[in-house]
Design a protein around this motif. Structure first.
Motif, PDB file in Angstrom:
ATOM      1  N   CYS A 187       0.738  -1.286  -0.057  1.00 37.40           N
ATOM      2  CA  CYS A 187      -0.122   0.013   0.043  1.00 37.40           C
ATOM      3  C   CYS A 187       0.853   1.237   0.029  1.00 37.40           C
ATOM      4  N   SER A 191       1.312   3.924  -3.312  1.00 33.47           N
ATOM      5  CA  SER A 191       0.833   5.419  -3.133  1.00 33.47           C
ATOM      6  C   SER A 191       1.768   6.436  -3.575  1.00 33.47           C
ATOM      7  N   PRO A 197      -3.682   8.726  -3.223  1.00 32.87           N
ATOM      8  CA  PRO A 197      -4.381   8.122  -2.015  1.00 32.87           C
ATOM      9  C   PRO A 197      -4.526   6.590  -2.415  1.00 32.87           C
ATOM     10  N   VAL A 198      -3.835   5.634  -1.720  1.00 37.00           N
ATOM     11  CA  VAL A 198      -4.236   4.024  -2.123  1.00 37.00           C
ATOM     12  C   VAL A 198      -4.507   3.535  -0.523  1.00 37.00           C
TER      13      VAL A 198
END
Length: 253
Positions: A187, A191, A197-198
């Motif tokens: 993650c 990102s 945004p992830v």
């Protein structure tokens, strides 16, 4: 506070990665217990496997209830067995798809999902509709990497996830949801690489569960999510029969 994070499949390395992701975001005094069933599939990539994963998931929910945990997180993006788990658990139960969707909805106008196999994209869309997020969902993209190869450095999985996430943003989304618990380790790096945004559902669901406990809130138990009525179960499901916990008033009461 104790949060039991249940990986519904039986792959220990994935359970460990899920546990690391959950433990990394909780506050001081919150203990994360990452567990997996004693039975079930090694990964969940079909409706058949999802159905057969639910008894093992509920087994772990029941153990958590017995041990007095405060909340349950179901760490599979199909959110299998969520309704049944909410009937069993006295504390809040959050699935990682719901946690991720509700978090991504706060990050912009719209978001997309990057998942593993194309055959799982329908469930991702179905859950977006269930959680009231279908109008926010731009697309669901599959990187076509099986779940059990996500942590294989020779699979190229991370590069494929990055490429699909970058395309989601290029197509107009403000954020990306990672559609598999096995992507939790990716993650932050993804990102950073795509500059957007992830959302990892494991982290998001764990924090939501922790927040609900701190607020003193849990699943409503006066309707659909009341404890199931006691009745006999037969065959290999006999151990899943629930005791009758209803209080019977005496004639003179």
């Amino acid at each position: 506070m104790r949060i039991r994070v249940v990986n519904p499949n039986t792959t220990a390395s994935m359970t460990a990665a899920i546990g690391r992701a959950a433990a990394a975001v909780v506050g001081t005094g919150t203990v994360v217990e990452a567990v997996q069933p004693t039975m079930g599939p090694a990964s969940i990539e079909s409706h058949y496997e999802e159905a057969l994963a639910v008894p093992g998931l509920l087994e772990q929910v029941a153990v958590g209830e017995r041990d007095g945990v405060d909340a349950i997180v179901v760490a599979c993006f199909g959110d299998p067995g969520i309704d049944a788990a909410r009937e069993l658990a006295s504390g809040p139960v959050i699935g990682i798809a719901e946690g991720a969707y509700r978090t991504a909805a706060l990050l912009g106008r719209r978001f997309g999902v990057v998942t593993t196999l194309r055959r799982t994209t329908g469930r991702a869309r179905e859950l977006a509709e269930r959680y009231g997020c279908s109008s926010l969902l731009t697309e669901v993209r599959a990187c076509e990497v099986p779940v059990l190869r996500l942590d294989d450095p020779t699979s190229g999985a991370r590069d494929l996830v990055v490429a699909e996430c970058r395309q989601v943003i290029a197509n107009g989304a403000d954020a990306v949801v990672l559609g598999c618990a096995g992507m939790a380790d990716f993650c932050a790096a993804v990102s950073d690489e795509i500059g957007a945004p992830v959302v990892d559902g494991v982290s998001a669901a764990t924090l939501l569960a922790e927040s609900l406990v701190r607020l003193g809130l849990t699943t409503g138990k006066h309707g659909e999510y009341a404890a199931p009525p006691p009745k006999p179960f037969t065959g290999m499901l006999a151990p899943f029969a629930l005791p009758d916990t209803r209080v019977t008033m005496g004639a003179g009461a």
